[in-house]
Design a protein around this motif. Structure first.
Motif, mmCIF file in Angstrom:
data_model
loop_
_atom_site.group_PDB
_atom_site.id
_atom_site.type_symbol
_atom_site.label_atom_id
_atom_site.label_comp_id
_atom_site.label_asym_id
_atom_site.label_seq_id
_atom_site.Cartn_x
_atom_site.Cartn_y
_atom_site.Cartn_z
ATOM 1 N N LEU A 84 0.832 -1.207 0.000
ATOM 2 C CA LEU A 84 0.000 0.000 0.000
ATOM 3 C C LEU A 84 0.869 1.260 0.000
ATOM 4 N N VAL A 85 1.973 1.233 0.751
ATOM 5 C CA VAL A 85 2.893 2.376 0.781
ATOM 6 C C VAL A 85 3.512 2.596 -0.594
ATOM 7 N N THR A 86 3.939 1.494 -1.224
ATOM 8 C CA THR A 86 4.542 1.594 -2.562
ATOM 9 C C THR A 86 3.556 2.162 -3.570
ATOM 10 N N ALA A 87 2.328 1.658 -3.535
ATOM 11 C CA ALA A 87 1.307 2.129 -4.481
ATOM 12 C C ALA A 87 0.983 3.600 -4.251
ATOM 13 N N THR A 88 0.909 4.024 -2.998
ATOM 14 C CA THR A 88 0.583 5.420 -2.678
ATOM 15 C C THR A 88 1.698 6.365 -3.118
ATOM 16 N N LYS A 89 2.949 5.939 -2.904
ATOM 17 C CA LYS A 89 4.078 6.769 -3.303
ATOM 18 C C LYS A 89 4.121 6.934 -4.819
ATOM 19 N N ASN A 90 3.825 5.859 -5.539
ATOM 20 C CA ASN A 90 3.896 5.907 -7.005
ATOM 21 C C ASN A 90 2.752 6.704 -7.623
ATOM 22 N N THR A 91 1.582 6.594 -7.084
ATOM 23 C CA THR A 91 0.415 7.260 -7.678
ATOM 24 C C THR A 91 0.153 8.644 -7.089
ATOM 25 N N GLN A 92 0.520 8.825 -5.800
ATOM 26 C CA GLN A 92 0.249 10.077 -5.081
ATOM 27 C C GLN A 92 -1.210 10.520 -5.304
ATOM 28 N N ASN A 93 -2.095 9.581 -5.098
ATOM 29 C CA ASN A 93 -3.529 9.842 -5.319
ATOM 30 C C ASN A 93 -4.186 10.404 -4.066
ATOM 31 N N PHE A 94 -3.561 11.434 -3.484
ATOM 32 C CA PHE A 94 -4.122 12.125 -2.331
ATOM 33 C C PHE A 94 -3.672 13.580 -2.403
ATOM 34 N N ASN A 95 -4.210 14.445 -1.575
ATOM 35 C CA ASN A 95 -3.920 15.879 -1.607
ATOM 36 C C ASN A 95 -3.485 16.382 -0.244
ATOM 37 N N LEU A 96 -2.548 17.329 -0.249
ATOM 38 C CA LEU A 96 -2.205 18.116 0.937
ATOM 39 C C LEU A 96 -2.606 19.547 0.638
ATOM 40 N N TYR A 97 -3.332 20.198 1.561
ATOM 41 C CA TYR A 97 -3.927 21.491 1.234
ATOM 42 C C TYR A 97 -4.025 22.399 2.460
ATOM 43 N N LEU A 98 -4.225 23.696 2.145
ATOM 44 C CA LEU A 98 -4.521 24.712 3.165
ATOM 45 C C LEU A 98 -5.930 25.227 2.899
ATOM 46 N N ASN A 99 -6.753 25.165 3.907
ATOM 47 C CA ASN A 99 -8.121 25.675 3.777
ATOM 48 C C ASN A 99 -8.162 27.120 4.283
ATOM 49 N N LEU A 100 -8.256 28.076 3.317
ATOM 50 C CA LEU A 100 -8.228 29.503 3.659
ATOM 51 C C LEU A 100 -9.554 30.197 3.340
ATOM 52 N N LYS A 101 -10.559 29.425 3.029
ATOM 53 C CA LYS A 101 -11.807 30.004 2.539
ATOM 54 C C LYS A 101 -12.477 30.932 3.550
ATOM 55 N N ASP A 102 -12.368 30.624 4.794
ATOM 56 C CA ASP A 102 -13.072 31.410 5.816
ATOM 57 C C ASP A 102 -12.183 32.420 6.519
#
Length: 361
Positions: A84-102
């Motif tokens: 699962l770690v290998t697959a996640t590193k290769n695909t990077q199918n997730f997001n890191l974000y800053l929520n500044l809307k409010d």
């Protein structure tokens, strides 16, 4: 007899017992199928850790606000099942974000969040928090100025009109930063002693009145700068002029070079007529000789350089003809004295003859 045994219930009971025993030993003894299942089980339980860089996204109204202070990328460390770690590193199918809307205008310390990571994974993000500055967004166009060191040009060379393409750029940033801009400029670095046109892409800078860079976004970030660099020239005739004191006033000068080309700035060329005076120093000349005259040294700051750089000059002093005249005069005097001697001898001989005649009488 055999047929009777086969048809017997005891025979079927025996066969059933053998099958049961065979199944028992097959299940209890490790085989190919059980090995594969065991390997799969072991693989799923092995954990792995990986660290990699992920782009940081913003959740904000970027058309209305200009946001600074956050990194473009952050590091994330994930840990969990190896596959699962290998697959996640290769695909990077997730997001890191800053929520500044409010959030309102100003500075804010905001936590970086994630979405899309598998729940079987644990993670850490560095940095965990960032400080962002939210300001009203403004966009404005500026003309591009050019600033370069003209001392880099080779002697006598001049720069023509600079061409910049495009000659305007779009500047975007916080309204407070846009107000600080004094000029948008490019500073091409010309090589020392450059003699040919400069033609390069140059980075654009937005500067305040103190010459410091303003934190804004420029579009485009580079522009094409062309600076024509040329030198003027002119064909002129050469006038050889005596220079320096001497007791001899009969000097004459000769050179195979009658015309030269002079180079310099437009002002230097305009100040020169169709001929140039080239001084020939005779203060150390005692007889007929040849001298090499460096034209740049002779002309000084009147030109940048000449073609050819130097000329050969033959200096005639007139001493050969003077010696010839003295020699001729000396010969004439000698001949005159000889004739006088001969005449005297003849006169003496005549007198002697006359005396002898008188004696005979």
């Amino acid at each position: 007899m055999i047929k009777k045994i086969i048809n017997s219930n005891y025979f079927y009971a025996f066969i059933a017992l053998c099958c049961a025993l065979w199944l028992f030993f097959f299940v209890s003894t490790p085989g190919v199928g059980s090995t594969r299942d065991s390997n799969q089980s072991n693989t799923s339980t092995v954990t792995k850790k990986a660290t990699f860089t992920v782009p940081l996204q913003l959740q904000a109204d970027v058309d209305k606000y200009y946001i600074t202070g956050y990194p473009e990328n952050v590091k994330v460390t994930i840990e969990g099942p190896s596959a699962l770690v290998t697959a996640t590193k290769n695909t990077q199918n997730f997001n890191l974000y800053l929520n500044l809307k409010d959030l309102s205008i100003g500075q804010h310390r905001v936590q970086i969040k994630e979405s899309g990571l598998n729940s079987e994974l644990t993670y850490t993000i560095k940095p965990k928090y960032v400080t962002v500055n939210i300001q009203q967004r403004e966009t404005k166009k500026f003309a591009v100025d050019v600033d370069y060191n003209k001392e880099s040009l080779a002697t006598g060379y001049e720069a023509g009109k600079t061409e910049v393409s495009p000659d305007t750029v779009t500047v975007t940033g916080a309204a407070s930063e846009i107000e600080k801009i004094d000029k948008v400029i490019v500073k091409p670095i010309l090589p020392k002693g450059i003699k040919s046109s400069f033609d390069q892409e140059v980075l654009v800078q937005a500067l305040d009145k103190n010459g410091k860079t303003v934190n804004v976004t420029l579009d485009p970030q580079t522009v094409h700068v062309k600076i024509p660099i040329t030198i003027q020239s002119k064909q002129v005739s050469v006038n050889l002029k005596q220079q320096g004191s001497s007791t001899n006033s009969n000097y004459t000068f000769e050179s195979d070079v009658k015309n030269v080309r002079v180079f310099g700035t437009q002002d230097q060329i305009d100040a020169i007529d169709d001929s140039i005076d080239v001084p020939v120093d005779v203060s150390d000349v005692t007889g007929n000789t040849k001298k090499s005259i460096n034209l740049s040294d002779a002309l000084g700051s009147k030109v940048a350089f000449t073609d050819p750089e130097s000329i050969s000059v033959t200096i005639n002093t007139g001493s050969s003809s003077s010696s010839s005249t003295n020699s001729t005069n000396s010969t004439s005097t000698s001949n005159s004295d000889s004739s006088s001697t001969n005449n005297n001898s003849s006169s003496s001989s005549s007198d002697s003859t006359e005396d002898n005649n008188n004696s005979e009488q």
